[in-house]
Write a protein that holds these residues in place. Structure first.
Motif, short mmCIF file in Angstrom:
data_model
loop_
_atom_site.label_atom_id
_atom_site.label_comp_id
_atom_site.label_asym_id
_atom_site.label_seq_id
_atom_site.Cartn_x
_atom_site.Cartn_y
_atom_site.Cartn_z
N GLN A 1 0.83 -1.18 0.00
CA GLN A 1 0.00 0.00 0.00
C GLN A 1 0.88 1.24 0.00
O GLN A 1 1.83 1.34 0.79
CB GLN A 1 -0.92 0.02 1.23
N VAL A 2 0.55 2.19 -0.85
CA VAL A 2 1.29 3.44 -0.93
C VAL A 2 0.30 4.59 -0.79
O VAL A 2 -0.77 4.58 -1.42
CB VAL A 2 2.02 3.58 -2.27
N GLN A 3 0.62 5.54 0.03
CA GLN A 3 -0.20 6.75 0.15
C GLN A 3 0.58 7.90 -0.45
O GLN A 3 1.77 8.07 -0.17
CB GLN A 3 -0.53 7.02 1.62
N LEU A 4 -0.11 8.69 -1.25
CA LEU A 4 0.51 9.80 -1.95
C LEU A 4 -0.14 11.10 -1.49
O LEU A 4 -1.37 11.20 -1.45
CB LEU A 4 0.33 9.64 -3.46
N ALA A 24 5.44 10.15 -0.94
CA ALA A 24 4.90 8.80 -0.86
C ALA A 24 5.28 8.14 0.46
O ALA A 24 6.40 8.32 0.96
CB ALA A 24 5.43 7.96 -2.02
N SER A 25 4.36 7.37 1.00
CA SER A 25 4.66 6.61 2.21
C SER A 25 5.33 5.31 1.82
O SER A 25 5.32 4.90 0.66
CB SER A 25 3.36 6.32 2.96
N GLY A 26 5.90 4.64 2.80
CA GLY A 26 6.47 3.33 2.54
C GLY A 26 7.95 3.37 2.18
O GLY A 26 8.53 4.43 1.97
N ARG A 27 8.54 2.18 2.13
CA ARG A 27 9.97 2.07 1.92
C ARG A 27 10.34 1.53 0.54
O ARG A 27 11.49 1.21 0.30
CB ARG A 27 10.58 1.17 3.00
N THR A 28 9.34 1.45 -0.35
CA THR A 28 9.60 0.87 -1.66
C THR A 28 9.31 1.86 -2.79
O THR A 28 8.95 1.47 -3.88
CB THR A 28 8.73 -0.39 -1.86
N PHE A 29 9.50 3.13 -2.50
CA PHE A 29 9.19 4.16 -3.49
C PHE A 29 9.92 3.93 -4.80
O PHE A 29 9.38 4.16 -5.88
CB PHE A 29 9.55 5.54 -2.92
N SER A 30 11.14 3.46 -4.72
CA SER A 30 11.93 3.25 -5.93
C SER A 30 11.41 2.10 -6.79
O SER A 30 11.89 1.89 -7.91
CB SER A 30 13.39 3.00 -5.57
N SER A 31 10.42 1.39 -6.30
CA SER A 31 9.79 0.31 -7.08
C SER A 31 8.64 0.79 -7.94
O SER A 31 8.01 0.01 -8.65
CB SER A 31 9.27 -0.79 -6.14
N TYR A 32 8.37 2.10 -7.84
CA TYR A 32 7.21 2.66 -8.52
C TYR A 32 7.60 3.66 -9.59
O TYR A 32 8.38 4.59 -9.34
CB TYR A 32 6.29 3.35 -7.52
N ALA A 33 7.03 3.48 -10.77
CA ALA A 33 7.04 4.55 -11.75
C ALA A 33 5.97 5.56 -11.33
O ALA A 33 4.97 5.18 -10.72
CB ALA A 33 6.74 4.02 -13.14
#
Length: 127
Positions: A1-4, A24-33
């Protein structure tokens, strides 16, 4: 889940600049375009620009080329939209969106590609 969460909108005059941010929340921001879209009053939401996971690939709709710049800071979980030489036709609610992808160099222009959306920030450009 990501919150923007978008920020940076406001009321400006034609020719002015604004920088929008999308945190963005979370620790996987670099996984998202990431992408920016906008919706003007009475119109459908439209694509503005997108950036790949790494930030190495970007794409702009013709109407903003040369005026808008998308960038991202993966260490800060943030994507930016620098908007220069704003025009009244840029008036809209601006949304950022995130798409989880394994493709490091890909960007996405279709709204249906995106998994998460922010709540939007209003940009109003007066003439």
């Amino acid at each position: 889940q990501v919150q923007l969460v978008e920020s940076g909108g406001g009321l400006v005059q034609a020719g002015d600049s604004l920088r929008l941010s999308c945190a963005a929340s979370g620790r996987t921001f670099s996984s998202y375009a990431m992408g920016w879209f906008r919706q003007a009053p009475g119109k459908e939401r439209e694509f503005v620009t997108a950036i790949s996971r790494s930030g190495g690939s970007t794409y702009y709709v013709d109407s903003v080329k040369g005026r808008f710049t998308i960038s991202r800071d993966n260490a800060k979980n943030t994507v930016y939209l620098q908007m220069n030489n704003l025009k009244p036709e840029d008036t809209a609610v601006y949304y950022c969106a995130a798409k989880r992808t394994y493709r490091t160099g890909s960007y996405y222009r279709d709204q249906s590609d995106y998994d998460y959306w922010g709540q939007g920030t209003q940009v109003t450009v007066s003439s």
